[in-house]
Design a protein around this motif. Sequence first.
Motif, short mmCIF file in Angstrom:
data_model
loop_
_atom_site.label_atom_id
_atom_site.label_comp_id
_atom_site.label_asym_id
_atom_site.label_seq_id
_atom_site.Cartn_x
_atom_site.Cartn_y
_atom_site.Cartn_z
N ARG A 56 -2.37 -7.54 6.97
CA ARG A 56 -1.51 -6.38 6.71
C ARG A 56 -0.26 -6.53 7.55
N ILE A 57 0.90 -6.39 6.90
CA ILE A 57 2.19 -6.52 7.59
C ILE A 57 2.89 -5.17 7.53
N SER A 58 3.17 -4.60 8.68
CA SER A 58 3.75 -3.26 8.77
C SER A 58 5.24 -3.30 8.48
N PRO A 59 5.85 -2.14 8.23
CA PRO A 59 7.31 -2.10 8.04
C PRO A 59 8.08 -2.67 9.22
N ALA A 60 7.49 -2.62 10.42
CA ALA A 60 8.15 -3.19 11.60
C ALA A 60 7.94 -4.69 11.72
N LEU A 72 -0.20 3.56 -12.75
CA LEU A 72 0.46 4.24 -11.64
C LEU A 72 1.65 3.41 -11.16
N ARG A 73 2.67 4.06 -10.67
CA ARG A 73 3.80 3.32 -10.12
C ARG A 73 3.39 2.52 -8.89
N GLU A 74 3.93 1.32 -8.77
CA GLU A 74 3.70 0.51 -7.58
C GLU A 74 4.46 1.09 -6.39
N PRO A 75 3.85 1.14 -5.21
CA PRO A 75 4.56 1.62 -4.03
C PRO A 75 5.72 0.68 -3.66
N ILE A 76 6.68 1.22 -2.95
CA ILE A 76 7.78 0.42 -2.43
C ILE A 76 7.39 -0.10 -1.04
N CYS A 77 7.44 -1.40 -0.86
CA CYS A 77 7.16 -2.00 0.42
C CYS A 77 8.33 -1.76 1.36
N ARG A 78 8.07 -1.38 2.62
CA ARG A 78 9.13 -0.98 3.54
C ARG A 78 9.40 -2.02 4.63
N ILE A 79 8.95 -3.25 4.39
CA ILE A 79 9.24 -4.32 5.37
C ILE A 79 10.75 -4.53 5.47
N ASP A 112 0.85 -1.19 0.00
CA ASP A 112 0.00 0.00 0.00
C ASP A 112 0.88 1.24 0.00
N PRO A 113 0.31 2.44 -0.17
CA PRO A 113 1.13 3.65 -0.27
C PRO A 113 1.95 3.95 0.98
N ALA A 114 1.56 3.40 2.14
CA ALA A 114 2.32 3.63 3.37
C ALA A 114 3.47 2.65 3.53
N GLY A 115 3.63 1.71 2.59
CA GLY A 115 4.74 0.76 2.67
C GLY A 115 4.41 -0.54 3.37
N ASN A 116 3.14 -0.72 3.81
CA ASN A 116 2.72 -2.00 4.35
C ASN A 116 2.56 -3.02 3.23
N PHE A 117 2.67 -4.29 3.57
CA PHE A 117 2.39 -5.35 2.60
C PHE A 117 1.12 -6.08 3.04
N TRP A 118 0.18 -6.19 2.10
CA TRP A 118 -1.07 -6.90 2.34
C TRP A 118 -1.02 -8.21 1.58
N ILE A 119 -1.43 -9.28 2.23
CA ILE A 119 -1.40 -10.59 1.61
C ILE A 119 -2.59 -11.42 2.07
N HIS A 131 -5.85 5.37 11.15
CA HIS A 131 -4.85 5.06 12.18
C HIS A 131 -4.20 3.69 11.96
N ASN A 132 -5.01 2.65 11.93
CA ASN A 132 -4.43 1.31 11.80
C ASN A 132 -4.83 0.62 10.51
N GLY A 133 -5.44 1.37 9.58
CA GLY A 133 -5.77 0.80 8.29
C GLY A 133 -6.89 -0.20 8.32
N GLU A 134 -7.74 -0.16 9.36
CA GLU A 134 -8.84 -1.13 9.42
C GLU A 134 -9.75 -0.95 8.21
N LEU A 135 -10.36 -2.05 7.79
CA LEU A 135 -11.27 -2.03 6.65
C LEU A 135 -12.68 -1.79 7.15
N GLY A 136 -13.34 -0.76 6.65
CA GLY A 136 -14.69 -0.45 7.08
C GLY A 136 -15.49 0.15 5.94
N GLY A 137 -16.75 0.42 6.21
CA GLY A 137 -17.59 1.06 5.21
C GLY A 137 -17.73 0.25 3.93
N ARG A 138 -17.86 -1.06 4.06
CA ARG A 138 -17.89 -1.91 2.87
C ARG A 138 -19.15 -1.67 2.03
#
Length: 289
Positions: free
Chosen positions: A129-133, A282-289, A106-113, A175-182
């Motif tokens: 969702r896997i954060s850079p940390a 669009l360019r793919e974001p860089i994952c920051r893991i 995603d644009p924040a550098g998280n990886f979703w799988i 804040h934590n990227g939760e999925l809502g408003g489906r």
Amino acid sequence: MSQLIEVLPLRMELGECPLWDHRHNRLYWVDIIRCTLFELDWLSRAMRIWPLPALGGGLALLGRDEILVAAQTGLFRFSPASGQYRYLLHPEMGMPTNRLNEGKADPAGNFWIGSMSTLGRRPEGSLYRISPAGEISRMLTGVHVPNALVFLPGDEAIFTDSHMKVIWRYHLGPHNGELGGRRVFADDTELASIPDGAVADSEGNIWNAKFGGGRIAVYQGQGRPAGELLLPATQVTSCAFCGPELDYLAVTTAKRLLDDEQRRAQAEAGNLFIFRPGATGLREPICRI
């Protein structure tokens, strides 16, 4: 109007996960079943092929000119320069009958799988969702076949469980990227095909592969049909904009679930197709893991 430019006659069993690396003008994709990773150098047209650690399921760009590879045995950092993999983590350690499928940064550098069962269309998968940390968050459960993951401007995303045949549009929490408003983005329940991989263009349109339907369907930002791109193979799996100007579209296909007669009839099933679609990506974001 879309124009077919090139066909790579690979006859893949399950071509998937096309990813454009704008840093080096290279296109990557996998054959999930044959555990193969492909690279096409756009300028020289040279191709390189490597084995995957296990059944593949997702790719993303990493720093240091590397690629994040999701496989049944976990996430790996892959170096195209050395051809070496380095294990990172596994979001479903202890679930050997699941495999990872449909990964995006995603644009924040998280990886979703996503994950899915290898024992049939069971609701035993999840979306993580896997954060850079390296923090692993389970975002959705009860998933059969995760697909069509695309991150959109304005903190939104689309996602589908292909088995359910509905593409959903979600709001991403700040804040934590939760999925809502489906809400429903596209309903394929009356179609013989299923929604597979997808990508957004620079105008906000969504290009979605229809597995079993022989086409890429194009939707405007709110889900209204806006055209289609037809292919000479029914099992269309995913697509990605590519080329130095992102004005080409790479489309992966498969022979998966075709019987012997269908395989003979579809001589181009499993090939990779490159189109000039009349749109740019669009360019793919860089994952920051």
